[in-house]
Design an enzyme around this catalytic site. Sequence first.
Site, PDB file in Angstrom:
ATOM      1  N   TYR A  48     117.092 -12.818  -1.632  1.00  0.00           N
ATOM      2  CA  TYR A  48     118.258 -13.380  -0.967  1.00  0.00           C
ATOM      3  C   TYR A  48     118.434 -14.798  -1.489  1.00  0.00           C
ATOM      4  CZ  TYR A  48     121.206 -15.113   2.860  1.00  0.00           C
ATOM      5  OH  TYR A  48     122.220 -15.655   3.596  1.00  0.00           O
ATOM      6  N   ASP A  62     123.829 -28.080   5.374  1.00  0.00           N
ATOM      7  CA  ASP A  62     124.484 -26.782   5.134  1.00  0.00           C
ATOM      8  C   ASP A  62     125.841 -26.760   5.843  1.00  0.00           C
ATOM      9  OD1 ASP A  62     124.960 -24.095   4.596  1.00  0.00           O
ATOM     10  OD2 ASP A  62     123.565 -23.371   6.134  1.00  0.00           O
ATOM     11  N   ASP A  89     124.478 -15.631  -0.405  1.00  0.00           N
ATOM     12  CA  ASP A  89     125.262 -16.182   0.700  1.00  0.00           C
ATOM     13  C   ASP A  89     126.439 -16.950   0.101  1.00  0.00           C
ATOM     14  OD1 ASP A  89     126.209 -17.712   2.813  1.00  0.00           O
ATOM     15  OD2 ASP A  89     124.263 -18.604   3.322  1.00  0.00           O
ATOM     16  N   ASP A  91     128.875 -18.176   1.770  1.00  0.00           N
ATOM     17  CA  ASP A  91     129.482 -19.012   2.823  1.00  0.00           C
ATOM     18  C   ASP A  91     130.870 -18.477   3.213  1.00  0.00           C
ATOM     19  OD1 ASP A  91     127.250 -20.609   3.029  1.00  0.00           O
ATOM     20  OD2 ASP A  91     128.089 -22.313   1.957  1.00  0.00           O
ATOM     21  N   HIS A 116     127.610 -12.163   0.792  1.00  0.00           N
ATOM     22  CA  HIS A 116     128.236 -12.105   2.119  1.00  0.00           C
ATOM     23  C   HIS A 116     129.163 -13.282   2.335  1.00  0.00           C
ATOM     24  CE1 HIS A 116     125.552 -14.987   4.238  1.00  0.00           C
ATOM     25  NE2 HIS A 116     124.510 -14.362   3.743  1.00  0.00           N
ATOM     26  N   GLU A 118     131.461 -15.254   5.427  1.00  0.00           N
ATOM     27  CA  GLU A 118     131.409 -15.448   6.884  1.00  0.00           C
ATOM     28  C   GLU A 118     132.748 -15.938   7.435  1.00  0.00           C
ATOM     29  OE1 GLU A 118     128.243 -18.236   6.399  1.00  0.00           O
ATOM     30  OE2 GLU A 118     129.431 -19.922   7.140  1.00  0.00           O
ATOM     31  N   CYS A 126     125.079 -23.966  10.001  1.00  0.00           N
ATOM     32  CA  CYS A 126     124.105 -22.902  10.205  1.00  0.00           C
ATOM     33  C   CYS A 126     124.549 -22.077  11.407  1.00  0.00           C
ATOM     34  CB  CYS A 126     122.716 -23.497  10.452  1.00  0.00           C
ATOM     35  SG  CYS A 126     121.557 -22.313  11.174  1.00  0.00           S
ATOM     36  N   ARG A 161     129.939 -11.299   7.311  1.00  0.00           N
ATOM     37  CA  ARG A 161     129.117 -11.884   8.376  1.00  0.00           C
ATOM     38  C   ARG A 161     130.058 -12.374   9.470  1.00  0.00           C
ATOM     39  NH1 ARG A 161     125.219 -17.259   7.747  1.00  0.00           N
ATOM     40  NH2 ARG A 161     126.174 -18.434   9.429  1.00  0.00           N
ATOM     41  N   GLU A 191     125.552 -12.461  13.042  1.00  0.00           N
ATOM     42  CA  GLU A 191     124.762 -13.693  13.047  1.00  0.00           C
ATOM     43  C   GLU A 191     124.374 -14.124  14.457  1.00  0.00           C
ATOM     44  OE1 GLU A 191     122.742 -15.458  11.741  1.00  0.00           O
ATOM     45  OE2 GLU A 191     123.522 -17.247  10.761  1.00  0.00           O
ATOM     46  N   ASN A 213     119.065 -11.226  10.331  1.00  0.00           N
ATOM     47  CA  ASN A 213     118.676 -12.542   9.805  1.00  0.00           C
ATOM     48  C   ASN A 213     117.485 -13.075  10.601  1.00  0.00           C
ATOM     49  OD1 ASN A 213     118.498 -15.175   8.906  1.00  0.00           O
ATOM     50  ND2 ASN A 213     120.460 -15.829   9.775  1.00  0.00           N
TER      51      ASN A 213
END
Length: 297
Positions: A48, A62, A89, A91, A116, A118, A126, A161, A191, A213
Amino acid sequence: MQQAFVSVAAKRQTFRAGLASGKMLRFPGAISPLCAKLIERKGFDGCYVSGAVLSAQQALPDIGLTTATEVIGASGAISAATALPTLVDADTGFGEPVNVARTVAALEAAGLAGCHLEDQRLPKRCGHLDNKELVPVEDMCRKIRAAREIRADDSFLLMARTDARALEGLDAATERARAYVDAGADAVFPEALANEAEFEAFRAAIDVPLLANMTEFGKSPLLSLDQLRNLGYNMMIYPVTLLRLAMAAMERGLDVLARDGSQEGVIPDMQTREQLYDLLDYDGYGRFDASITNFQL
Ligand SMILES: C[C@](O)(C(=O)O)[C@H](CC(=O)O)C(=O)O
Ligand SMILES: [Mg+2]
């Protein structure tokens, strides 16, 4: 050696087959290409690439500061170093649906097995922090449709996500997930679910593969491989685990250096030169030019 012998197509097929197998796939977060080789050697199913880790490695929070180019480059290098499939990821996809399309095309070209996207609004954070904000369902669906449309290889996994659980509750989160699947998502990443019962409810509501996760110090309980398999999940990530371990080891080592003026006290904690060279496969390079390995360790 670079994994020239495992094609990108084969990695994606392996990932798809794994998700369909009923097995629980384990993807630790690779913090570098070298780390990906270690993950492979230890028998995991994939790597990942965490947005939190990529940001932190640049000493950034992040919150969506990393650029698409940075994420594509770093995740492409990680993916190229391993025969395992790599999930990145992406984002929020770095912008509007047109940006998402370009991001996904580039991640696909960079050899990733999937990504993924989101449904947070920028500046994102986060998923285990309070006070996130979401984009409307339809905006996220447009991103997924854009990703789906641009995708050249149908086996590149598009995962949606949803961060909705914390903001809108479990039912709204599952509704969003259903909308994202209808828009073309191949898999879902719910999530920050709060407990085992929520993991179970999400599984019951969604037909596509699900990711769990298992990030530390977050809002979800740290469920085991067996627990998650019994709950019907298909893959689990340990996104920031190796960064946290590495940073703590470095901190301890620096304390010893500062205190003792010598590294003697931490030598037993180190990967040796021999172990490093073995992981880097010096011998493999020596096959092409024997002079590369004409040394004794
Ligand atoms: C999975 C995640 O998106 C990541 O970037 O690794 C983070 C992990 C974390 O910050 O612990 C997340 O938002 O859950
Ligand atoms: Mg992230």
